[in-house]
Design a protein around this motif. Structure first.
Motif, PDB file in Angstrom:
ATOM      1  N   MET A  40      48.601 -46.221  36.585  1.00  0.00           N
ATOM      2  CA  MET A  40      47.292 -46.336  35.971  1.00  0.00           C
ATOM      3  C   MET A  40      46.593 -44.978  36.055  1.00  0.00           C
ATOM      4  N   ALA A  41      46.063 -44.526  34.939  1.00  0.00           N
ATOM      5  CA  ALA A  41      45.313 -43.268  34.900  1.00  0.00           C
ATOM      6  C   ALA A  41      43.935 -43.478  35.519  1.00  0.00           C
ATOM      7  N   VAL A  42      43.427 -42.436  36.165  1.00  0.00           N
ATOM      8  CA  VAL A  42      42.117 -42.506  36.810  1.00  0.00           C
ATOM      9  C   VAL A  42      41.248 -41.374  36.279  1.00  0.00           C
ATOM     10  N   ILE A  43      40.037 -41.730  35.890  1.00  0.00           N
ATOM     11  CA  ILE A  43      39.006 -40.754  35.537  1.00  0.00           C
ATOM     12  C   ILE A  43      37.965 -40.845  36.646  1.00  0.00           C
ATOM     13  N   THR A  44      37.676 -39.722  37.276  1.00  0.00           N
ATOM     14  CA  THR A  44      36.687 -39.714  38.351  1.00  0.00           C
ATOM     15  C   THR A  44      35.498 -38.859  37.942  1.00  0.00           C
TER      16      THR A  44
ATOM     17  N   SER B  16      24.485 -41.338  24.772  1.00  0.00           N
ATOM     18  CA  SER B  16      24.015 -40.081  25.353  1.00  0.00           C
ATOM     19  C   SER B  16      24.771 -39.756  26.639  1.00  0.00           C
ATOM     20  N   LEU B  17      24.923 -40.753  27.512  1.00  0.00           N
ATOM     21  CA  LEU B  17      25.673 -40.520  28.752  1.00  0.00           C
ATOM     22  C   LEU B  17      27.135 -40.191  28.461  1.00  0.00           C
ATOM     23  N   PHE B  18      27.734 -40.891  27.520  1.00  0.00           N
ATOM     24  CA  PHE B  18      29.119 -40.606  27.138  1.00  0.00           C
ATOM     25  C   PHE B  18      29.257 -39.150  26.701  1.00  0.00           C
ATOM     26  N   ASN B  19      28.340 -38.701  25.847  1.00  0.00           N
ATOM     27  CA  ASN B  19      28.398 -37.320  25.364  1.00  0.00           C
ATOM     28  C   ASN B  19      28.242 -36.322  26.497  1.00  0.00           C
ATOM     29  N   GLN B  20      27.337 -36.606  27.443  1.00  0.00           N
ATOM     30  CA  GLN B  20      27.149 -35.705  28.582  1.00  0.00           C
ATOM     31  C   GLN B  20      28.416 -35.603  29.431  1.00  0.00           C
ATOM     32  N   VAL B  21      29.107 -36.714  29.581  1.00  0.00           N
ATOM     33  CA  VAL B  21      30.284 -36.747  30.453  1.00  0.00           C
ATOM     34  C   VAL B  21      31.528 -36.237  29.738  1.00  0.00           C
ATOM     35  N   PHE B  22      31.828 -36.774  28.578  1.00  0.00           N
ATOM     36  CA  PHE B  22      33.120 -36.509  27.954  1.00  0.00           C
ATOM     37  C   PHE B  22      33.111 -35.457  26.847  1.00  0.00           C
ATOM     38  N   GLN B  23      31.960 -35.159  26.277  1.00  0.00           N
ATOM     39  CA  GLN B  23      31.975 -34.224  25.167  1.00  0.00           C
ATOM     40  C   GLN B  23      31.336 -32.875  25.494  1.00  0.00           C
ATOM     41  N   ALA B  24      31.002 -32.627  26.739  1.00  0.00           N
ATOM     42  CA  ALA B  24      30.410 -31.346  27.124  1.00  0.00           C
ATOM     43  C   ALA B  24      31.450 -30.229  27.088  1.00  0.00           C
TER      44      ALA B  24
ATOM     45  N   ARG C 165      40.552 -38.312  24.922  1.00  0.00           N
ATOM     46  CA  ARG C 165      41.176 -38.831  23.694  1.00  0.00           C
ATOM     47  C   ARG C 165      42.619 -39.270  23.932  1.00  0.00           C
ATOM     48  N   GLN C 166      43.326 -38.573  24.794  1.00  0.00           N
ATOM     49  CA  GLN C 166      44.701 -38.976  25.109  1.00  0.00           C
ATOM     50  C   GLN C 166      44.720 -40.325  25.831  1.00  0.00           C
ATOM     51  N   LEU C 167      43.745 -40.532  26.714  1.00  0.00           N
ATOM     52  CA  LEU C 167      43.704 -41.774  27.492  1.00  0.00           C
ATOM     53  C   LEU C 167      43.140 -42.957  26.716  1.00  0.00           C
ATOM     54  N   ARG C 168      42.283 -42.690  25.761  1.00  0.00           N
ATOM     55  CA  ARG C 168      41.607 -43.806  25.089  1.00  0.00           C
ATOM     56  C   ARG C 168      42.539 -44.684  24.271  1.00  0.00           C
ATOM     57  N   LEU C 169      43.719 -44.222  23.989  1.00  0.00           N
ATOM     58  CA  LEU C 169      44.689 -45.032  23.259  1.00  0.00           C
ATOM     59  C   LEU C 169      45.178 -46.214  24.085  1.00  0.00           C
ATOM     60  N   ASN C 170      44.967 -46.143  25.408  1.00  0.00           N
ATOM     61  CA  ASN C 170      45.431 -47.198  26.295  1.00  0.00           C
ATOM     62  C   ASN C 170      44.381 -47.443  27.394  1.00  0.00           C
TER      63      ASN C 170
ATOM     64  N   GLN D 247      44.582 -49.426  30.679  1.00  0.00           N
ATOM     65  CA  GLN D 247      45.337 -48.861  31.802  1.00  0.00           C
ATOM     66  C   GLN D 247      44.605 -47.667  32.431  1.00  0.00           C
ATOM     67  N   VAL D 248      43.285 -47.602  32.230  1.00  0.00           N
ATOM     68  CA  VAL D 248      42.472 -46.513  32.771  1.00  0.00           C
ATOM     69  C   VAL D 248      41.454 -47.080  33.744  1.00  0.00           C
ATOM     70  N   LYS D 249      41.358 -46.451  34.886  1.00  0.00           N
ATOM     71  CA  LYS D 249      40.365 -46.820  35.894  1.00  0.00           C
ATOM     72  C   LYS D 249      39.334 -45.701  35.947  1.00  0.00           C
ATOM     73  N   ILE D 250      38.051 -46.050  35.976  1.00  0.00           N
ATOM     74  CA  ILE D 250      36.983 -45.060  36.084  1.00  0.00           C
ATOM     75  C   ILE D 250      36.334 -45.207  37.440  1.00  0.00           C
ATOM     76  N   GLU D 251      36.305 -44.107  38.190  1.00  0.00           N
ATOM     77  CA  GLU D 251      35.652 -44.074  39.504  1.00  0.00           C
ATOM     78  C   GLU D 251      34.402 -43.218  39.391  1.00  0.00           C
ATOM     79  N   ILE D 252      33.335 -43.695  39.995  1.00  0.00           N
ATOM     80  CA  ILE D 252      32.111 -42.903  40.096  1.00  0.00           C
ATOM     81  C   ILE D 252      31.845 -42.724  41.575  1.00  0.00           C
ATOM     82  N   VAL D 253      31.862 -41.467  42.015  1.00  0.00           N
ATOM     83  CA  VAL D 253      31.716 -41.147  43.425  1.00  0.00           C
ATOM     84  C   VAL D 253      30.410 -40.380  43.600  1.00  0.00           C
ATOM     85  N   GLY D 254      29.489 -40.967  44.347  1.00  0.00           N
ATOM     86  CA  GLY D 254      28.192 -40.325  44.566  1.00  0.00           C
ATOM     87  C   GLY D 254      28.066 -39.750  45.963  1.00  0.00           C
ATOM     88  N   ASN D 255      27.023 -39.004  46.143  1.00  0.00           N
ATOM     89  CA  ASN D 255      26.655 -38.470  47.456  1.00  0.00           C
ATOM     90  C   ASN D 255      25.402 -39.181  47.924  1.00  0.00           C
TER      91      ASN D 255
END
Length: 115
Positions: free
Chosen positions: A1-5, A74-82, A91-96, A99-107
């Protein structure tokens, strides 16, 4: 599984600096609140009041629903299109995406302190 952090690095005057991390790539991003306080109040009303009493203020609720889409885009553009390379990774991952996990790690910063 692919991970986006999305990993928060530090607060800024308007939001926070972060890293967008894919397997094989890391990109600096800056996240800011897409809305002004008046728009935030509309979302607060929508999610905290209107959903409890949906028979009232239908026109205001429709405006709030539309604003949720704008907020997310707006948030999508800030994160993925900057960064064009980050968007290419996405774009490579969005085809599947199933099978993608998104992690958000804060302080966690103590009140009045940053970094």
């Amino acid at each position: 599984m692919a991970v986006i952090t999305i990993r928060e690095k530090q607060p800024t005057e308007t939001g926070f600096a972060a890293s967008l991390i894919f397997e094989g790539g890391e990109y600096p991003i800056n996240i800011t609140d897409p809305f002004i306080p008046q728009q935030e109040k509309l979302l607060e009303w929508y999610f905290e009041e209107w959903l409890t009493y949906p028979m009232l203020n239908a026109q205001k609720a429709e405006a709030a629903k539309t604003s949720v889409i704008n907020y997310g885009e707006s948030l999508f553009n800030q994160v993925f299109q900057a960064d064009i390379n980050a968007y290419s990774h996405y774009r490579q991952l969005r085809l599947n995406l199933n099978q993608v996990k998104i992690e958000i790690v804060g302080n966690r910063y103590p009140l009045g302190k940053t970094g």
